[in-house]
Design an enzyme around this catalytic site. Structure first.
Site, PDB file in Angstrom:
ATOM      1  N   MET A  20       9.713  14.725  -0.767  1.00 63.71           N
ATOM      2  CA  MET A  20       9.861  13.806  -1.920  1.00 63.71           C
ATOM      3  C   MET A  20       9.443  12.442  -1.880  1.00 63.71           C
ATOM      4  O   MET A  20       9.671  11.727  -0.556  1.00 63.71           O
ATOM      5  CB  MET A  20      11.713  13.642  -2.269  1.00 63.71           C
ATOM      6  CG  MET A  20      12.284  14.857  -2.470  1.00 63.71           C
ATOM      7  SD  MET A  20      14.033  14.820  -2.746  1.00 63.71           S
ATOM      8  CE  MET A  20      14.577  14.916  -1.130  1.00 63.71           C
ATOM      9  N   GLN A  81       3.440  17.031   5.056  1.00 60.97           N
ATOM     10  CA  GLN A  81       2.611  17.339   3.773  1.00 60.97           C
ATOM     11  C   GLN A  81       1.401  16.631   3.736  1.00 60.97           C
ATOM     12  O   GLN A  81       1.487  15.537   3.600  1.00 60.97           O
ATOM     13  CB  GLN A  81       3.809  17.428   2.556  1.00 60.97           C
ATOM     14  CG  GLN A  81       3.081  17.902   1.325  1.00 60.97           C
ATOM     15  CD  GLN A  81       3.836  18.168   0.091  1.00 60.97           C
ATOM     16  OE1 GLN A  81       4.211  16.992  -0.271  1.00 60.97           O
ATOM     17  NE2 GLN A  81       4.280  19.158  -0.684  1.00 60.97           N
ATOM     18  N   CYS A 114       2.610  18.655  -7.138  1.00 71.70           N
ATOM     19  CA  CYS A 114       3.012  17.304  -7.826  1.00 71.70           C
ATOM     20  C   CYS A 114       2.720  17.086  -9.308  1.00 71.70           C
ATOM     21  O   CYS A 114       1.476  17.099  -9.419  1.00 71.70           O
ATOM     22  CB  CYS A 114       2.820  16.083  -6.972  1.00 71.70           C
ATOM     23  SG  CYS A 114       3.374  14.720  -7.603  1.00 71.70           S
ATOM     24  N   LYS A 153       2.607  24.269  -1.461  1.00 71.19           N
ATOM     25  CA  LYS A 153       3.613  24.086  -2.669  1.00 71.19           C
ATOM     26  C   LYS A 153       3.028  24.053  -4.164  1.00 71.19           C
ATOM     27  O   LYS A 153       2.298  23.296  -4.243  1.00 71.19           O
ATOM     28  CB  LYS A 153       4.545  23.065  -2.259  1.00 71.19           C
ATOM     29  CG  LYS A 153       5.680  22.885  -3.130  1.00 71.19           C
ATOM     30  CD  LYS A 153       6.751  21.484  -2.767  1.00 71.19           C
ATOM     31  CE  LYS A 153       8.062  21.599  -3.573  1.00 71.19           C
ATOM     32  NZ  LYS A 153       7.637  20.985  -5.041  1.00 71.19           N
ATOM     33  N   HIS A 181       7.997  25.966  -6.850  1.00 70.66           N
ATOM     34  CA  HIS A 181       8.655  25.027  -7.976  1.00 70.66           C
ATOM     35  C   HIS A 181       8.778  25.875  -9.263  1.00 70.66           C
ATOM     36  O   HIS A 181       7.762  26.019  -9.910  1.00 70.66           O
ATOM     37  CB  HIS A 181       8.216  23.861  -8.060  1.00 70.66           C
ATOM     38  CG  HIS A 181       9.369  22.838  -9.060  1.00 70.66           C
ATOM     39  ND1 HIS A 181       9.722  21.586  -8.342  1.00 70.66           N
ATOM     40  CD2 HIS A 181       9.867  23.048 -10.035  1.00 70.66           C
ATOM     41  CE1 HIS A 181      10.570  21.237  -9.318  1.00 70.66           C
ATOM     42  NE2 HIS A 181      10.772  22.069 -10.298  1.00 70.66           N
ATOM     43  N   GLY A 213      13.502  23.888  -7.193  1.00 66.92           N
ATOM     44  CA  GLY A 213      13.777  23.708  -8.271  1.00 66.92           C
ATOM     45  C   GLY A 213      14.991  23.731  -8.815  1.00 66.92           C
ATOM     46  O   GLY A 213      15.343  23.713 -10.141  1.00 66.92           O
ATOM     47  N   GLY A 214      15.836  24.223  -8.253  1.00 63.67           N
ATOM     48  CA  GLY A 214      17.441  24.459  -8.737  1.00 63.67           C
ATOM     49  C   GLY A 214      18.305  23.218  -8.515  1.00 63.67           C
ATOM     50  O   GLY A 214      19.511  23.718  -8.788  1.00 63.67           O
ATOM     51  N   ALA A 240      15.606  19.541  -3.151  1.00 63.61           N
ATOM     52  CA  ALA A 240      15.205  18.210  -3.423  1.00 63.61           C
ATOM     53  C   ALA A 240      16.265  17.169  -3.711  1.00 63.61           C
ATOM     54  O   ALA A 240      16.956  16.524  -3.048  1.00 63.61           O
ATOM     55  CB  ALA A 240      13.957  18.276  -4.203  1.00 63.61           C
ATOM     56  N   ARG A 241      16.447  17.119  -5.152  1.00 64.43           N
ATOM     57  CA  ARG A 241      17.506  16.140  -5.407  1.00 64.43           C
ATOM     58  C   ARG A 241      18.877  16.288  -5.147  1.00 64.43           C
ATOM     59  O   ARG A 241      19.487  15.272  -4.844  1.00 64.43           O
ATOM     60  CB  ARG A 241      17.417  16.187  -7.145  1.00 64.43           C
ATOM     61  CG  ARG A 241      16.064  15.810  -7.952  1.00 64.43           C
ATOM     62  CD  ARG A 241      16.090  16.132  -9.443  1.00 64.43           C
ATOM     63  NE  ARG A 241      14.808  15.640  -9.869  1.00 64.43           N
ATOM     64  CZ  ARG A 241      14.766  14.162 -10.418  1.00 64.43           C
ATOM     65  NH1 ARG A 241      15.662  13.464 -10.550  1.00 64.43           N
ATOM     66  NH2 ARG A 241      13.564  14.046 -11.085  1.00 64.43           N
TER      67      ARG A 241
END
Length: 488
Positions: A20, A81, A114, A153, A181, A213-214, A240-241
């Site tokens: 991120m 990454q 991205c 990714k 994703h 992505g969930g 991620a979030r």
């Protein structure tokens, strides 16, 4: 989770912290590992240097900004990454990763998902999805060029058929895993994740598929991670979030309060000298809708890590940590003034040592002295690990002896010289002879040869120094007068 039989990072049945922008810095990664993440992903950077005071390895941009900082604690579980810089050509990837020293990370990942304009505008990130040939070229070059596992990714394509076709081509490059994703390039977190696409991908390939992505609608706590894995049929899950808002989402015992998590995050930020603006940003993401609270307002007004600590009642921790870092700086400065003193760099004892061949005229090299000592003491033989620096092709070696590591801070012109230098560091720290000119003849090596000559009575003066020992040896073995083997 850890690794397979050859010590490579395994990507099956793992929970990973997603890469991120601005969030995946060292404090967040370490905190995620503390709470139960198996793997943590970083971002791209350009060059590398060690920071002894912080006991870190820093990846630095040309303008001297620290783009990526890592440390010993995460090196077996951090994935470095990279973004795909197309104008520079695929050879750039090999150069970049060699520059950052493979031993500092566990794997390397290429960002091909991205969707941000700053990424796609330069042909990077998700822009690559429209060029499968370029994707193949990049990944094949990396897989062949580095010893660590390579992953990538991606985002899904408009049709399932095209997505599966791309993923199969990616699998054929030899990558260790692929993170997917489950959204299109133009979709954002508010759009539902396409679990059916991820499931089809997982069924189509044999390599591990990492579902991503969930966070917004599916993953809010640790139990949700496993449910997301089942729904997508993926081998692993990348978060991620949800982890940005509260890294304790990886904690199997349940979420901790945001206040407790922020305090632990701040301690890592102080310990590893995280940039104050990045510290503020990450803490604000954790506060979310409380960012306008009294604490949030105090946080936003803070300009330094010291001021941030005041809002969290960590003034004493800040003072103590700064004192420890200052003591470390002074110790390093003392070593610079007295370079022959050993200094602990992480778990490696280092000295400012260069192997000068002319200073070791005897038959036996420092490496041989160390080997013979280990045999005499019935210890495991010394093990050498050597790396090569790309810009000048110089070598640096580390030797492990009785579970402890030793290395010279200087780089050598050859692998053999680098190993000799590390052996010298080890011998000096242990207080053992190293075979240097003028050193007393210890009798540590060459025992069998001396026993063969036990009936002889050598002149006392000829056995007290290495010059004398060498002179006697050459007089008895004239055929060896012209060649000395320093590869032992």
């Amino acid at each position: 989770m850890t690794a397979n039989t050859v010590g490579r990072l395994c990507f099956r049945n793992v929970n990973a912290l997603a890469p991120m922008v601005r969030v995946g810095t060292l404090p967040t990664r370490l905190l995620s590992l503390d709470y139960g993440a198996d793997i943590v992903y970083s971002e791209v950077s350009l060059s590398v240097e060690k920071v002894q005071v912080l006991e870190t390895v820093d990846f630095v941009a040309p303008d001297e900004r620290v783009m990526f900082r890592t440390c010993e604690k995460e090196k077996d579980r951090v994935v470095f990454q990279m973004v795909a810089l197309l104008p520079l050509g695929t050879c750039f990837y090999i150069f970049l990763f060699v520059m950052c020293r493979e031993n500092d990370v566990a794997a390397i990942d290429v960002n091909m998902g991205c969707p941000k304009e700053y990424s796609t505008k330069g042909g990077m990130g998700a822009a690559l999805l429209s060029d499968p040939d370029k994707i193949e070229a990049i990944l094949r070059t990396l897989v062949k060029g580095v010893s660590k596992p390579v992953t990538c990714k991606i985002r899904i394509l408009p049709t399932l058929e095209d997505t599966v076709s791309l993923v199969k081509r990616i699998e054929n490059t030899g990558v260790a895993a692929i993170a997917v994703h489950g959204r299109l390039k133009d979709e954002r977190p508010r759009h539902p994740v396409h679990c059916d696409f991820i499931q089809a991908i997982a069924e189509a390939v044999s390599i591990p598929v990492i579902a991503n992505g969930g966070s917004l609608d599916r993953v809010k706590a640790h139990a949700d991670i496993e449910e997301f894995r089942k729904v997508t049929g993926a081998s692993s899950v990348m978060v991620a979030r949800a982890a940005m808002w509260n890294p304790s989402v990886f904690r199997s015992q349940g979420l901790l309060s945001v206040e407790e998590v922020m305090e632990e995050y701040l301690k890592y930020a102080i310990r590893y000298d995280n940039h104050a603006f990045n510290t503020k940003y990450c803490l604000c993401q954790m506060l979310r809708d409380k960012v306008e609270s009294p604490l949030g307002k105090q946080l936003k007004s803070a300009q330094t890590n010291k001021e941030i600590c005041e809002g969290y009642g960590l003034q004493e921790y800040y003072k103590k940590t700064q004192a420890e870092l200052q003591a470390r700086r002074e110790a390093i400065q003392t070593n610079h003034n007295h370079p022959n003193q050993p200094v602990l760099d992480g778990d490696v004892t280092t000295m400012h040592v260069k192997f000068e061949r002319r200073e070791y005229p005897g038959e036996f090299s420092p490496k041989m002295f160390l080997l013979e000592w280990s045999r005499k003491e019935n210890l495991e033989q010394p093990r050498y690990e050597t790396v090569q620096r790309s810009q000048d092709r110089a070598f640096q070696s580390m030797v492990t002896m009785t579970g402890k590591k030793y290395r010279s801070t200087l780089w050598e012109k050859s692998k053999k010289y680098a190993e000799q230098a590390s052996a010298i560091v080890c011998l000096r720290v242990l207080g053992l002879p190293e075979g240097r000119a003028g050193e007393e003849y210890s009798g540590l090596v060459g025992k069998r040869k001396r026993e063969e000559k036990s009936n002889e009575t050598p002149d006392e003066e000829d056995t007290t120094t290495y010059f004398g020992a060498r002179k006697r040896h050459l007089s008895e073995n004239p055929e060896k007068q012209r060649v000395t083997n320093y590869s032992k």
